[in-house]
Design an enzyme around this catalytic site. Structure first.
Site, PDB file in Angstrom:
ATOM      1  N   SER A 144       0.861  -1.343   0.196  1.00 47.23           N
ATOM      2  CA  SER A 144       0.061  -0.067  -0.131  1.00 47.23           C
ATOM      3  C   SER A 144       0.915   1.102  -0.052  1.00 47.23           C
ATOM      4  O   SER A 144       2.047   1.178   0.228  1.00 47.23           O
ATOM      5  CB  SER A 144      -0.997  -0.021   1.304  1.00 47.23           C
ATOM      6  OG  SER A 144      -1.610   1.269   1.362  1.00 47.23           O
ATOM      7  N   TYR A 157      -2.758  -1.494  10.042  1.00 42.21           N
ATOM      8  CA  TYR A 157      -2.724  -1.426   8.647  1.00 42.21           C
ATOM      9  C   TYR A 157      -1.336  -1.264   8.273  1.00 42.21           C
ATOM     10  O   TYR A 157      -0.819  -1.773   7.452  1.00 42.21           O
ATOM     11  CB  TYR A 157      -3.793  -0.463   8.127  1.00 42.21           C
ATOM     12  CG  TYR A 157      -3.945  -0.631   6.670  1.00 42.21           C
ATOM     13  CD1 TYR A 157      -4.524  -1.693   5.958  1.00 42.21           C
ATOM     14  CD2 TYR A 157      -3.225   0.324   5.801  1.00 42.21           C
ATOM     15  CE1 TYR A 157      -4.737  -1.620   4.548  1.00 42.21           C
ATOM     16  CE2 TYR A 157      -3.389   0.346   4.326  1.00 42.21           C
ATOM     17  CZ  TYR A 157      -4.073  -0.750   3.949  1.00 42.21           C
ATOM     18  OH  TYR A 157      -4.332  -1.080   2.474  1.00 42.21           O
TER      19      TYR A 157
END
Length: 295
Positions: A144, A157
């Site tokens: 990401s 995350y």
């Protein structure tokens, strides 16, 4: 791998978003597909659309939780048997969880680590022997933008996506040393228009610090998504074709990656400043009369 025609690709998270678009784009390029997702209905829709694009292609599918190691290994073996070989693996399945570090619950942390990190590990280890056997292969692991820069409220995350980055970069170096015909790419999407925000978990510890209302926060976050999932899929496949070590998806990913390179520690202060500014803007909007609020 310069072309995808006649190859076989395994994709996790194929029931929606980037996983679905990767499947459809590969179908257009003549690639056979082994698809997996936890969402049976979404997976069936992807299969239907892929077969409509290229009826002659072999498309197999499996309802699968990537957190379950034995199930992933069984799917890899079954896919190799059904297709005769595997050339590409896209470890794309992922979830999101927002919380302060202080407020995160062990169960939520285990949930996101099992899917976002262990799912990538399982998929890589399960399929790598088949890729090596095929003589040409590529592993594509989805990290990401937040595997390059951290963000408050996304500690869990961030941790999983930084882990995927380190894991994949080490894997790529090992494959280079082996000279076995297999390579690896780490993908860092910015804001891609998928359903990940709507399906994410949000802990109440963020309320009053970064957000005032959970639903509004999801909607505001989705407004930042800049890149269409179909375009993201094309960029990823171009990265595979060019054997890139890293693929940045979206102008936001490229910009923030540059900021992180220029200010490897200083970017954190910028993020804190921006978060405080957005909280002030949100507070003014909440105080404004209903008919004066932006829509």
């Amino acid at each position: 791998m310069k072309a995808f025609d006649g190859r076989v690709a395994a994709i996790t998270g194929a029931g929606s978003g980037m996983g679905r678009e990767l499947a459809l784009e590969l179908a257009r390029r003549g690639c056979h597909l082994a698809l997996a997702d936890r969402d049976a209905e979404g997976l069936d829709e992807t299969v239907r659309r892929a077969q409509a694009i290229a009826p002659a292609l072999r498309v197999t599918h499996q309802v699968l939780d990537v957190a379950e190691r034995d199930a992933v290994f069984a799917w890899a073996a079954a896919s190799a048997e059904r297709h005769g070989r595997i050339n590409l693996v896209f470890n794309n399945a992922g979830v999101a969880f927002s919380s302060t570090v202080e407020g995160m619950q062990p169960a939520d942390l285990a949930w996101i680590v099992d899917i976002n990190f262990w799912g990538v590990v399982h998929g890589t280890q399960a399929f790598l022997p088949y890729l090596k056997k095929s003589g040409e292969g590529h592993i594509v692991n989805t990290s990401s933008l937040f595997g390059l820069l951290a963000q408050p409220g996304m500690g869990a995350y961030n941790a999983t996506k930084f882990a995927v980055r380190g894991f994949t970069e080490a894997l790529r170096q090992e494959l280079d040393l082996m000279g076995c015909g297999v390579s690896a790419t780490c993908v860092h999407p910015g804001g891609v228009k998928t359903g990940i925000a709507r399906a994410s978990r949000v802990d109440k510890s963020l309320i009053g610090l970064l957000i005032d209302d959970e639903q509004q926060a999801r909607e505001d976050f989705e407004k930042l998504f800049m890149t269409d999932a179909a375009r993201a899929a094309r960029l990823i496949l171009e990265g595979v074709r060019k054997n890139r070590r890293r693929v940045l998806v979206g102008a936001d990913a490229r910009l923030l990656d540059l900021i992180g390179r220029l200010l490897p520690a200083g970017y954190q202060a910028l993020v804190v400043w921006y978060a405080r500014r957005m909280r002030r803007v949100a507070a003014r909007q909440m105080r404004a009369p209903q008919d004066q609020r932006p829509t």
